[in-house]
Design a protein around this motif. Structure first.
Motif, PDB file in Angstrom:
ATOM      1  N   THR A 456      35.498  81.331  17.099  1.00 36.54           N
ATOM      2  CA  THR A 456      34.572  80.694  18.047  1.00 36.54           C
ATOM      3  C   THR A 456      34.556  79.180  17.889  1.00 36.54           C
ATOM      4  N   LYS A 457      34.517  78.697  16.649  1.00 38.57           N
ATOM      5  CA  LYS A 457      34.431  77.251  16.406  1.00 38.57           C
ATOM      6  C   LYS A 457      35.669  76.532  16.940  1.00 38.57           C
ATOM      7  N   GLU A 458      36.841  77.100  16.702  1.00 37.52           N
ATOM      8  CA  GLU A 458      38.081  76.482  17.175  1.00 37.52           C
ATOM      9  C   GLU A 458      38.159  76.498  18.697  1.00 37.52           C
ATOM     10  N   LYS A 459      37.689  77.586  19.292  1.00 34.94           N
ATOM     11  CA  LYS A 459      37.690  77.684  20.754  1.00 34.94           C
ATOM     12  C   LYS A 459      36.771  76.623  21.351  1.00 34.94           C
ATOM     13  N   GLU A 460      35.599  76.439  20.739  1.00 29.06           N
ATOM     14  CA  GLU A 460      34.653  75.429  21.226  1.00 29.06           C
ATOM     15  C   GLU A 460      35.222  74.028  21.057  1.00 29.06           C
ATOM     16  N   ARG A 461      35.886  73.794  19.932  1.00 25.19           N
ATOM     17  CA  ARG A 461      36.534  72.492  19.721  1.00 25.19           C
ATOM     18  C   ARG A 461      37.598  72.237  20.780  1.00 25.19           C
ATOM     19  N   GLY A 462      38.365  73.270  21.090  1.00 23.06           N
ATOM     20  CA  GLY A 462      39.402  73.134  22.116  1.00 23.06           C
ATOM     21  C   GLY A 462      38.817  72.790  23.472  1.00 23.06           C
ATOM     22  N   ARG A 463      37.699  73.423  23.816  1.00 23.39           N
ATOM     23  CA  ARG A 463      37.052  73.137  25.099  1.00 23.39           C
ATOM     24  C   ARG A 463      36.515  71.715  25.136  1.00 23.39           C
ATOM     25  N   ASP A 464      35.858  71.296  24.065  1.00 26.41           N
ATOM     26  CA  ASP A 464      35.347  69.918  24.024  1.00 26.41           C
ATOM     27  C   ASP A 464      36.479  68.896  24.041  1.00 26.41           C
ATOM     28  N   MET A 465      37.623  69.290  23.448  1.00 30.38           N
ATOM     29  CA  MET A 465      38.760  68.370  23.419  1.00 30.38           C
ATOM     30  C   MET A 465      39.320  68.135  24.828  1.00 30.38           C
ATOM     31  N   MET A 466      39.190  69.110  25.712  1.00 26.15           N
ATOM     32  CA  MET A 466      39.647  68.897  27.087  1.00 26.15           C
ATOM     33  C   MET A 466      38.797  67.836  27.779  1.00 26.15           C
ATOM     34  N   TRP A 467      37.498  67.848  27.503  1.00 28.20           N
ATOM     35  CA  TRP A 467      36.626  66.798  28.046  1.00 28.20           C
ATOM     36  C   TRP A 467      36.987  65.448  27.429  1.00 28.20           C
ATOM     37  N   TYR A 468      37.281  65.420  26.126  1.00 25.63           N
ATOM     38  CA  TYR A 468      37.702  64.208  25.413  1.00 25.63           C
ATOM     39  C   TYR A 468      38.977  63.635  26.054  1.00 25.63           C
ATOM     40  N   ILE A 469      39.946  64.505  26.321  1.00 22.30           N
ATOM     41  CA  ILE A 469      41.215  64.055  26.921  1.00 22.30           C
ATOM     42  C   ILE A 469      40.966  63.439  28.298  1.00 22.30           C
ATOM     43  N   TRP A 470      39.972  63.941  29.008  1.00 18.14           N
ATOM     44  CA  TRP A 470      39.646  63.455  30.351  1.00 18.14           C
ATOM     45  C   TRP A 470      39.204  61.999  30.327  1.00 18.14           C
ATOM     46  N   LEU A 471      38.440  61.559  29.321  1.00 16.34           N
ATOM     47  CA  LEU A 471      37.819  60.232  29.448  1.00 16.34           C
ATOM     48  C   LEU A 471      37.727  59.385  28.185  1.00 16.34           C
ATOM     49  N   ASN A 472      38.255  59.860  27.062  1.00 14.84           N
ATOM     50  CA  ASN A 472      38.139  59.055  25.843  1.00 14.84           C
ATOM     51  C   ASN A 472      39.171  57.940  25.829  1.00 14.84           C
ATOM     52  N   GLU A 473      38.795  56.803  25.278  1.00 15.84           N
ATOM     53  CA  GLU A 473      39.707  55.648  25.291  1.00 15.84           C
ATOM     54  C   GLU A 473      40.980  55.905  24.490  1.00 15.84           C
ATOM     55  N   ASN A 474      40.933  56.845  23.536  1.00 20.06           N
ATOM     56  CA  ASN A 474      42.119  57.151  22.732  1.00 20.06           C
ATOM     57  C   ASN A 474      42.941  58.300  23.293  1.00 20.06           C
ATOM     58  N   SER A 475      42.522  58.795  24.448  1.00 19.17           N
ATOM     59  CA  SER A 475      43.293  59.868  25.081  1.00 19.17           C
ATOM     60  C   SER A 475      44.522  59.289  25.760  1.00 19.17           C
ATOM     61  N   PRO A 476      45.720  59.852  25.497  1.00 16.54           N
ATOM     62  CA  PRO A 476      46.921  59.356  26.181  1.00 16.54           C
ATOM     63  C   PRO A 476      46.895  59.586  27.691  1.00 16.54           C
ATOM     64  N   LEU A 477      46.042  60.493  28.151  1.00 16.69           N
ATOM     65  CA  LEU A 477      45.974  60.764  29.586  1.00 16.69           C
ATOM     66  C   LEU A 477      44.972  59.871  30.307  1.00 16.69           C
ATOM     67  N   PHE A 478      44.202  59.096  29.543  1.00 17.96           N
ATOM     68  CA  PHE A 478      43.238  58.193  30.177  1.00 17.96           C
ATOM     69  C   PHE A 478      43.621  56.733  29.916  1.00 17.96           C
ATOM     70  N   GLY A 479      43.581  56.312  28.667  1.00 17.78           N
ATOM     71  CA  GLY A 479      44.112  55.001  28.302  1.00 17.78           C
ATOM     72  C   GLY A 479      43.304  53.807  28.764  1.00 17.78           C
ATOM     73  N   LYS A 480      41.970  53.952  28.871  1.00 16.52           N
ATOM     74  CA  LYS A 480      41.093  52.814  29.171  1.00 16.52           C
ATOM     75  C   LYS A 480      39.929  52.835  28.184  1.00 16.52           C
ATOM     76  N   ASP A 481      39.243  51.693  28.043  1.00 11.52           N
ATOM     77  CA  ASP A 481      38.197  51.615  27.024  1.00 11.52           C
ATOM     78  C   ASP A 481      36.946  52.404  27.387  1.00 11.52           C
ATOM     79  N   LYS A 482      36.783  52.748  28.672  1.00 10.87           N
ATOM     80  CA  LYS A 482      35.635  53.557  29.093  1.00 10.87           C
ATOM     81  C   LYS A 482      35.888  54.083  30.494  1.00 10.87           C
ATOM     82  N   MET A 483      35.159  55.137  30.848  1.00 12.26           N
ATOM     83  CA  MET A 483      35.123  55.595  32.229  1.00 12.26           C
ATOM     84  C   MET A 483      33.752  55.181  32.769  1.00 12.26           C
ATOM     85  N   ALA A 484      33.744  54.163  33.614  1.00 13.00           N
ATOM     86  CA  ALA A 484      32.488  53.516  34.026  1.00 13.00           C
ATOM     87  C   ALA A 484      31.840  54.233  35.217  1.00 13.00           C
TER      88      ALA A 484
END
Length: 650
Positions: A456-484
């Protein structure tokens, strides 16, 4: 090791039980190695624009027209060649129009069939008969094979072929045969399709595009940030769900969810109309042109605001649950002075454009109201239980990933996170540090965990990581300092809307940096490229999609109508055939009807990025490497048969 090798050869002997069969396969594979390399087609940032996507898929970014030109040269007028190309793209619709204008359809059928047969011969010539046979439509497989295969033993070939064509017309199967030939030409013109991210959001038809891709003969997909967002939503991640609904509302596309995927938005609509009854919601106007009635538009705007507020609350909860994401600075609701209607950002006060927040408790701004919690529970179940959405996401997981290395090209959407000096940025993911290729791979592993992890914990981490990839500045798929997102809705000051890009984007002309990225993914030498999506190329400002002397090709030119005012065109696509790389810039697509009626094509201008001196063959590709390994294994098997170590199964 020897034992393993012997066991492998024994297993191989079950497939090729005799010297004759193994030898024949070696001969066949060696012949394939000497055929011309198949055509690869690269598309990116489609953003739900189904009609334009379908047309580019049909014309192969100009590849079909190039085949027509190669076959007929100066023996046919440009107008007739374009009419033939349009027929190949839209055979049924084009014939419906021809029948209204043409007096002698029998002659038209005969001329058209001969022309299509010639194009088909040219298109099929770079493949083995076996591969062509597998692509043939079931109803006409035998006849088409007869027509496109040269028969040296026939003394009167013309009479033989004439009789076949005349019979097709006499038994009234000409139209179905023309459709079958046209679809075969489309199928054989492009051997493999690459989608370099962002199928979803903004346009009205991502679900239709997904259905089309699932039927395509050979495709891979590099996930874009918008695709990951939908994947997160399908996995039940609330931040992703709220973002998906908000973006659909913003572009007037809630029917994608309701009609396309059958997700019930009535509870959200009822809630929005109740809570924002007298609120004009002026900051939440719709983007793009819509055909809504005034009442429909009002409801969509209110739903847009309702889900946006829910999103800011839900995201605040995710950020506080995951301190390792280092995103506390993006939690803004607690910085609002609800009495004065202002917000404190970086020590400076700004007046809010919208001061009506009936569902936010200033003491607990990130807590959902009971009604909001009920809505999110219903939506979470709806996304998780939507069969069609889950089928589309399984396809993305099966055919996709965050990057791909294919035939000396590195494909990804977004960027490689870099430091200012061009070195690869170290990024911490759940306590461990990664960079470059390792970062891509760990993020992809978490995406898959979000769907498939048992714990369960790993599955939840995976789901939260998809949100992280969407808008985090360190995500290679976003690549900006913020989503304003918040600032764009609520603040007039443009400086607060700025999203600073990762240094990657300013270093794309730096050959040392580009070479280090290619090397990180195992590529070196000549004829290696990065094919990059995500950031639209502003062609009208003179920006070029070709970077670093041709080593980087940024092929997002604005497929989405929402971007076309900024870019000046409607996207770039890339063709990689046996002669080299061709970049095509597209004009905005008027409509399917216009393409059929006027014979207007979508591609406007082609740039030869690289032309090879010697035509590339299958042996020069990744498939060629695999075939050579297969030949080597079969030759070992032949040696084992002839030495008596393995006995033939006669």
């Amino acid at each position: 090791m020897e034992d393993l090798k012997f066991k492998y050869l024994e297993r191989l002997s079950e497939i090729y039980p005799t010297i004759a069969q193994a030898s024949t396969e070696v001969i066949n594979l060696q012949a394939i190695l000497n055929l011309p390399k198949g055509t690869e087609h690269f598309l990116t940032d489609i953003h739900g624009e189904y009609e334009a996507f379908a047309h580019v898929l049909k014309n192969g970014s100009g590849s079909v027209r190039r085949k027509v030109d190669a076959v007929f040269g100066n023996t046919m007028s440009s107008r007739d060649k374009q009419a033939l190309a349009t027929l190949i793209y839209y055979p049924r619709e084009k014939m419906d129009r021809v029948k209204k204008e043409e007096n002698n359809m029998e002659d038209w059928y005969k001329i058209t069939l001969y022309r299509l047969i010639e194009v088909c011969k040219r298109t099929a010539s770079k493949y083995t008969r076996s591969k062509v046979r597998k692509a043939l439509p079931k109803d006409f497989a035998y006849v088409i094979e007869e027509l496109i295969t040269e028969k040296a033993e026939l003394t009167d070939k013309e009479s033989y072929y004439n009789e076949i064509v005349n019979t097709i017309i006499r038994v009234r199967r000409a139209e179905e045969f023309i459709i079958a030939l046209s679809e075969l030409i489309q199928r054989l013109t492009v051997d493999h399709l690459h989608i370099v991210g962002d199928i979803y959001d903004r346009g009205p038809g991502p679900h239709i595009i997904m259905d089309k891709l699932m039927q395509y003969h050979s495709v891979d997909i590099q996930w874009g940030n918008h695709d990951i967002l939908w994947m997160g939503a399908a996995a039940g991640q609330r931040g992703c769900i709220a973002n998906v609904i908000r973006i659909c509302a913003r572009y007037g596309n809630l029917d994608i969810l309701e009609d396309g995927y059958g997700i019930n938005l009535l509870p959200l609509a009822t809630f929005a109309l109740s809570k924002y009854a007298d609120d004009p919601c002026e900051c939440f106007g719709l983007k793009g042109s819509t055909s809504f009635t005034a009442q429909e538009k009002e409801m969509e705007i209110k739903m847009h605001k309702a889900i946006s507020i829910i999103q800011f609350k839900v995201e605040g909860q995710i950020i506080r649950k995951n301190p390792g994401f280092k995103m506390e600075g993006r939690n803004l609701l607690h910085r609002i002075d609800f009495e004065k209607g202002t917000i404190d950002l970086d020590g400076q006060k700004y007046e809010l454009l919208d001061k009506n927040f009936p569902t936010i408790d200033p003491r607990h701004p990130y807590t959902l109201t009971k009604e909001e919690e009920d809505i999110m529970e219903r939506l979470e179940r709806a996304f998780l239980n939507c069969e069609k959405l889950q089928e589309h996401m399984r396809f993305l997981l099966n055919k996709g990933g965050l990057y791909k290395v294919y035939n000396n090209n590195l494909l990804y959407h977004g960027c490689i996170p870099l430091n200012e000096d061009g070195s690869m940025k170290q990024v911490k993911i759940y306590g461990k540090t990664y960079k470059g290729k390792e970062l891509y791979e760990v993020l992809e592993s978490y995406v898959r965990k979000g769907f498939f992890a048992v714990e369960t914990k790993e599955k939840e981490r995976g789901r939260d990581m998809m949100w992280y990839i969407w808008l985090n500045e360190n995500s290679p798929l976003f690549g900006k300092d913020k989503m304003a997102t918040f600032e764009r809705y609520f603040l007039a000051e443009k400086e607060t809307h700025l999203e600073k890009k990762n240094p990657y984007y300013s270093l794309l002309e730096n050959e040392k940096v580009v070479d280090s990225i290619l090397a990180e993914f195992g590529l070196s030498g000549e004829c290696i490229h990065i094919v990059n999506g995500h950031v639209p190329v502003r062609s009208k400002n003179g920006e070029s999609p070709i970077k670093c002397g041709g080593k980087v090709l940024v092929i997002d030119g604005g497929f989405s109508k929402a971007y076309q005012k900024e870019t000046g065109i409607a996207g770039y696509t890339l063709i990689y055939n046996s002669y080299g790389l061709i970049l095509t810039a597209h004009d905005p697509f008027e409509s399917t009807e216009a393409a059929i009626e006027k014979g207007s094509d979508i591609h406007s201008d082609s740039i030869i990025v690289k032309r090879v001196m010697a035509r590339k063959r299958v042996e020069d590709t990744d498939d060629g490497k695999r075939l050579k390994e297969r030949i080597r294994d079969l030759e070992f098997l032949l040696e084992a048969y002839r030495s008596g170590r393995i006995t033939e199964k006669i």
